[in-house]
Design a protein around this motif. Sequence first.
Motif, PDB file in Angstrom:
ATOM      1  N   PHE A  30      -5.093   1.204  -4.145  1.00  0.00           N
ATOM      2  CA  PHE A  30      -5.320   1.540  -2.733  1.00  0.00           C
ATOM      3  C   PHE A  30      -6.735   2.032  -2.495  1.00  0.00           C
ATOM      4  O   PHE A  30      -7.294   1.841  -1.415  1.00  0.00           O
ATOM      5  CB  PHE A  30      -4.320   2.595  -2.259  1.00  0.00           C
ATOM      6  CG  PHE A  30      -4.334   2.783  -0.760  1.00  0.00           C
ATOM      7  CD1 PHE A  30      -3.721   1.851   0.062  1.00  0.00           C
ATOM      8  CD2 PHE A  30      -4.969   3.869  -0.185  1.00  0.00           C
ATOM      9  CE1 PHE A  30      -3.736   2.012   1.446  1.00  0.00           C
ATOM     10  CE2 PHE A  30      -4.993   4.036   1.189  1.00  0.00           C
ATOM     11  CZ  PHE A  30      -4.368   3.105   2.014  1.00  0.00           C
ATOM     12  N   PRO A  34      -8.755  -1.971  -0.034  1.00  0.00           N
ATOM     13  CA  PRO A  34      -9.206  -1.912   1.362  1.00  0.00           C
ATOM     14  C   PRO A  34     -10.724  -1.843   1.494  1.00  0.00           C
ATOM     15  O   PRO A  34     -11.310  -2.504   2.367  1.00  0.00           O
ATOM     16  CB  PRO A  34      -8.537  -0.641   1.900  1.00  0.00           C
ATOM     17  CG  PRO A  34      -7.334  -0.464   1.047  1.00  0.00           C
ATOM     18  CD  PRO A  34      -7.768  -0.908  -0.320  1.00  0.00           C
ATOM     19  N   LEU A  96       4.354   3.475   0.863  1.00  0.00           N
ATOM     20  CA  LEU A  96       3.063   2.780   0.895  1.00  0.00           C
ATOM     21  C   LEU A  96       3.144   1.269   0.653  1.00  0.00           C
ATOM     22  O   LEU A  96       2.480   0.504   1.375  1.00  0.00           O
ATOM     23  CB  LEU A  96       2.097   3.430  -0.110  1.00  0.00           C
ATOM     24  CG  LEU A  96       0.706   2.804  -0.169  1.00  0.00           C
ATOM     25  CD1 LEU A  96       0.036   2.798   1.202  1.00  0.00           C
ATOM     26  CD2 LEU A  96      -0.173   3.540  -1.179  1.00  0.00           C
ATOM     27  N   PHE A 100       1.370  -1.285   3.229  1.00  0.00           N
ATOM     28  CA  PHE A 100       0.160  -2.020   2.858  1.00  0.00           C
ATOM     29  C   PHE A 100       0.301  -3.497   3.224  1.00  0.00           C
ATOM     30  O   PHE A 100      -0.651  -4.124   3.703  1.00  0.00           O
ATOM     31  CB  PHE A 100      -0.123  -1.866   1.368  1.00  0.00           C
ATOM     32  CG  PHE A 100      -1.444  -2.444   0.949  1.00  0.00           C
ATOM     33  CD1 PHE A 100      -2.607  -1.716   1.108  1.00  0.00           C
ATOM     34  CD2 PHE A 100      -1.531  -3.719   0.426  1.00  0.00           C
ATOM     35  CE1 PHE A 100      -3.837  -2.247   0.743  1.00  0.00           C
ATOM     36  CE2 PHE A 100      -2.756  -4.260   0.059  1.00  0.00           C
ATOM     37  CZ  PHE A 100      -3.919  -3.516   0.223  1.00  0.00           C
ATOM     38  N   PHE A 122      -2.942   0.554   9.029  1.00  0.00           N
ATOM     39  CA  PHE A 122      -3.756   1.211   8.001  1.00  0.00           C
ATOM     40  C   PHE A 122      -3.653   2.727   8.103  1.00  0.00           C
ATOM     41  O   PHE A 122      -3.680   3.435   7.095  1.00  0.00           O
ATOM     42  CB  PHE A 122      -5.205   0.747   8.132  1.00  0.00           C
ATOM     43  CG  PHE A 122      -6.072   1.090   6.945  1.00  0.00           C
ATOM     44  CD1 PHE A 122      -5.579   1.037   5.652  1.00  0.00           C
ATOM     45  CD2 PHE A 122      -7.397   1.451   7.129  1.00  0.00           C
ATOM     46  CE1 PHE A 122      -6.375   1.352   4.557  1.00  0.00           C
ATOM     47  CE2 PHE A 122      -8.206   1.775   6.045  1.00  0.00           C
ATOM     48  CZ  PHE A 122      -7.691   1.716   4.761  1.00  0.00           C
ATOM     49  N   ALA A 125      -0.447   3.550   6.419  1.00  0.00           N
ATOM     50  CA  ALA A 125      -0.591   3.385   4.973  1.00  0.00           C
ATOM     51  C   ALA A 125      -1.401   4.533   4.372  1.00  0.00           C
ATOM     52  O   ALA A 125      -1.068   5.051   3.303  1.00  0.00           O
ATOM     53  CB  ALA A 125      -1.264   2.044   4.671  1.00  0.00           C
ATOM     54  N   TYR A 129      -0.235   7.186   1.511  1.00  0.00           N
ATOM     55  CA  TYR A 129      -1.049   7.378   0.308  1.00  0.00           C
ATOM     56  C   TYR A 129      -1.343   8.854   0.087  1.00  0.00           C
ATOM     57  O   TYR A 129      -1.284   9.346  -1.047  1.00  0.00           O
ATOM     58  CB  TYR A 129      -2.349   6.590   0.448  1.00  0.00           C
ATOM     59  CG  TYR A 129      -3.293   6.721  -0.723  1.00  0.00           C
ATOM     60  CD1 TYR A 129      -2.943   6.249  -1.979  1.00  0.00           C
ATOM     61  CD2 TYR A 129      -4.545   7.320  -0.568  1.00  0.00           C
ATOM     62  CE1 TYR A 129      -3.810   6.356  -3.054  1.00  0.00           C
ATOM     63  CE2 TYR A 129      -5.422   7.431  -1.641  1.00  0.00           C
ATOM     64  CZ  TYR A 129      -5.051   6.959  -2.875  1.00  0.00           C
ATOM     65  OH  TYR A 129      -5.910   7.074  -3.936  1.00  0.00           O
ATOM     66  N   ALA A 190      -1.827  -9.018  -0.293  1.00  0.00           N
ATOM     67  CA  ALA A 190      -1.196  -7.734   0.023  1.00  0.00           C
ATOM     68  C   ALA A 190       0.120  -7.566  -0.722  1.00  0.00           C
ATOM     69  O   ALA A 190       0.450  -6.465  -1.193  1.00  0.00           O
ATOM     70  CB  ALA A 190      -0.970  -7.628   1.534  1.00  0.00           C
ATOM     71  N   ALA A 194       0.936  -4.673  -3.354  1.00  0.00           N
ATOM     72  CA  ALA A 194       2.109  -3.827  -3.138  1.00  0.00           C
ATOM     73  C   ALA A 194       2.904  -3.645  -4.426  1.00  0.00           C
ATOM     74  O   ALA A 194       3.461  -2.568  -4.686  1.00  0.00           O
ATOM     75  CB  ALA A 194       2.993  -4.421  -2.046  1.00  0.00           C
TER      76      ALA A 194
END
Length: 443
Positions: A30, A34, A96, A100, A122, A125, A129, A190, A194
């Motif tokens: 993570f 991104p 999460l 995501f 986001f 997410a 996180y 994604a 995940a």
Amino acid sequence: MTGLPLTAAPGLTRGTHLGYALGSIGTAAFGTVPGLLLLYYLTDVLGVGAGVAGLVVFAPKAWDVVLNPWVGARSDATTSRWGPRRPWMLAGGLALPPLFVLVFAGPGGPPWLAATWVAVAFLLAATAYGLFQVPYVAQPAEITLDPGERSTLVSWRVAALAVGILLAGAGAPAVVDLAGGGRAGHLAMAAFVAVLLAGGMLGAVVGTRSARTLTRVQSEGRPLATLRVAVRVRPFRLLLGAFVVQALGIGVMLAGVPYYARQVLGDPAAGTLLFVALVGPAIVVMPLWLRLGRRLGKRTGLLAAGTVFAAGAAGLALGAPGRTALVLALVVVVGVGYAGLQMFPLAMLPDVVAADEASSGRRRAGVFTGVWTAAEALGLAVGPGVLGGLLALAGYRSSSGTAVVAQTAAADTTVLLGFSLLPALLVLASLPLVARYRLEPTP
């Protein structure tokens, strides 16, 4: 993992060391993907303007500045048969992965709708996180009282972090390409990430189930009180300041990978090679950085890592079509420094927590880790935001689907400098703060 301590220290089993380390595969995924792909996905797949895209990437992570100290304080005060941290880690680890996927599963349509979807998904997410990361970072201060054992935990964690960065950072762009690129390719990516998130985070929840909570930390209550306590501690203040500036430089560089590959090298497929060259050395050199830190001190090691990173990054200003081999060699140098920049701050943070306990008589791991993780997230989020803003000022032309758009000379120059001199200067700017850090416990 050659060179890392692999025998279990008294009190914690090897399974606990491994289980705790698994969490870093999730945090690496993570923390990396991104910053590496989301800005480019917004500008060159969804057609969102560079300035707006930078804001979309930045704003949800800025929320962590408020969220993470709150999570730290609340997890400090949690009482359960699972201990104070694992219930929060479980909640984050369950939430999460699907969130995501939602970031990259938005509907087609006008850019404003796409940007809104990504921003909201986001944000959710990033919240999930934070629920995992803050208590996860605080755990070592509670499940062992032995500084040597804490170092062992950190060593395993750093090794897993390197593996996670390599799996996520190199694997994610590869999956995008294999799935045909565009929205479908990013959605497939994604789903791949995940799986890494779920395996790493839930693995840490299960893997630390046998670790007893040996000491309870003391919460400062409200987030502002937490922040005030943390910044009063000089070693923490210096280490945090340096780490945030370094995270900003790394964030700018990660966000620039796909742009540099296409605009400077003229080869979009080179992005995967660039990232492998950046994070691949970590597997080999992290044990070497560990030995250097034990011999010369962690502060000296961090100064050396920053210098190596900056030297390699500055050289990337020489990039041009046909110079891919030279660029890859320079990125390997950057990767050697990057490994040290990842390892030493993680190894130094528990020292700060222990020193604060010795001077104050209070164990406040959640206080420091809440502020630390919030600042880390902010630095990594500001990096893509800065690059997006600079690209907007330079007139970068966004596109959607498979359309190829010619860029202005100013945009090309911004991409070149954003991947080279800007990260180099930011990391160099952090070194005076590191030089003033004076906490060096006995290994």
